[in-house]
Design a protein around this motif. Structure first.
Motif, short mmCIF file in Angstrom:
data_model
loop_
_atom_site.label_atom_id
_atom_site.label_comp_id
_atom_site.label_asym_id
_atom_site.label_seq_id
_atom_site.Cartn_x
_atom_site.Cartn_y
_atom_site.Cartn_z
N SER A 61 0.85 -1.28 -0.12
CA SER A 61 0.04 0.04 0.19
C SER A 61 1.00 1.34 -0.01
CB SER A 61 -0.85 0.11 1.32
OG SER A 61 -1.71 -1.26 1.53
N GLU A 65 -1.79 6.18 1.44
CA GLU A 65 -3.05 5.44 0.79
C GLU A 65 -3.34 4.16 1.43
OE1 GLU A 65 -6.47 5.89 -0.38
OE2 GLU A 65 -5.44 7.73 -1.02
N ASN A 67 -4.70 0.69 2.90
CA ASN A 67 -5.85 -0.27 2.79
C ASN A 67 -6.12 -0.91 3.86
OD1 ASN A 67 -7.93 -1.62 1.70
ND2 ASN A 67 -6.67 -2.66 0.45
N TYR A 83 -6.60 -2.72 -5.95
CA TYR A 83 -6.40 -1.59 -4.95
C TYR A 83 -5.84 -0.56 -5.75
CZ TYR A 83 -3.14 1.06 -2.18
OH TYR A 83 -2.35 2.05 -1.48
N GLY A 86 -8.31 1.34 -7.60
CA GLY A 86 -9.05 2.22 -6.94
C GLY A 86 -8.33 3.58 -6.42
N VAL A 87 -7.12 3.33 -6.22
CA VAL A 87 -6.13 4.63 -6.04
C VAL A 87 -6.01 5.59 -7.01
CG1 VAL A 87 -3.81 5.25 -5.39
CG2 VAL A 87 -4.81 3.36 -4.12
N THR A 89 -8.46 5.91 -9.38
CA THR A 89 -9.61 6.49 -9.49
C THR A 89 -9.84 7.68 -8.64
OG1 THR A 89 -10.58 4.51 -10.58
CG2 THR A 89 -12.09 6.27 -9.44
N LYS A 90 -9.55 7.20 -7.24
CA LYS A 90 -9.41 8.34 -6.12
C LYS A 90 -8.51 9.67 -6.38
CE LYS A 90 -8.90 8.95 -1.10
NZ LYS A 90 -8.72 8.13 0.03
N HIS A 91 -7.30 9.49 -6.82
CA HIS A 91 -6.57 10.44 -7.05
C HIS A 91 -6.71 11.04 -8.53
CE1 HIS A 91 -4.36 10.31 -3.33
NE2 HIS A 91 -4.91 9.15 -3.14
N ASP A 92 -7.58 10.69 -9.48
CA ASP A 92 -7.81 11.29 -10.76
C ASP A 92 -6.60 11.26 -11.79
OD1 ASP A 92 -10.37 12.08 -10.10
OD2 ASP A 92 -9.74 14.10 -9.01
#
Length: 127
Positions: A61, A65, A67, A83, A86-87, A89-92
């Motif tokens: 991880s 960020e 998990n 994971y 997802g990271v 996506t979360k951080h554009d």
């Protein structure tokens, strides 16, 4: 030719980490290139039976960020790859990544102090 200050090659943990830290520093003058069609590097590409991390999952991880929801102490390839997606996506990160772009060559120009990076799609000019 695409000109950028910073060119990051690859979307494994290192490339994604660099992109997140550049964003955190307020930088928007960078591009990430990736030869595949999604983020993940090793964890996207190595899909053999039993593929999993060889250290405890929490070590796979980003320290900034974490998990807390790993399903196992030594998570499998699919969970690690999920994971990473997802990271991203979360951080554009998807909006700065040029997918399907494989590096075919790189030349340093000493006079200009810049790289010319040839790829399967474009040529990039970067510091």
């Amino acid at each position: 030719m695409i000109s950028t200050d910073i060119l990051v090659i690859g979307t494994g943990f290192s490339g994604m980490g660099m992109a997140m830290k550049l964003r955190e520093a307020g930088r928007d003058d960078f591009v990430v290139i990736e030869k595949a069609d999604d983020v993940g590097g090793t964890w996207r590409d190595n899909t053999y039976p039993g593929a999993e991390c060889d250290i405890q999952s929490h070590m796979y991880s980003f320290s900034y960020e974490l998990n807390p929801g790993w399903s196992r102490e030594y998570s499998g390839q699919q969970e690690i790859w999920q994971y990473m997606r997802g990271v991203a996506t979360k951080h554009d990160l998807y909006d700065v990544i040029h997918f399907g772009t494989e590096v075919t060559g790189a030349e340093w120009d000493e006079e200009r102090l810049r790289w010319t990076v040839s790829t399967s799609k474009e040529t990039y000019d970067a510091r």
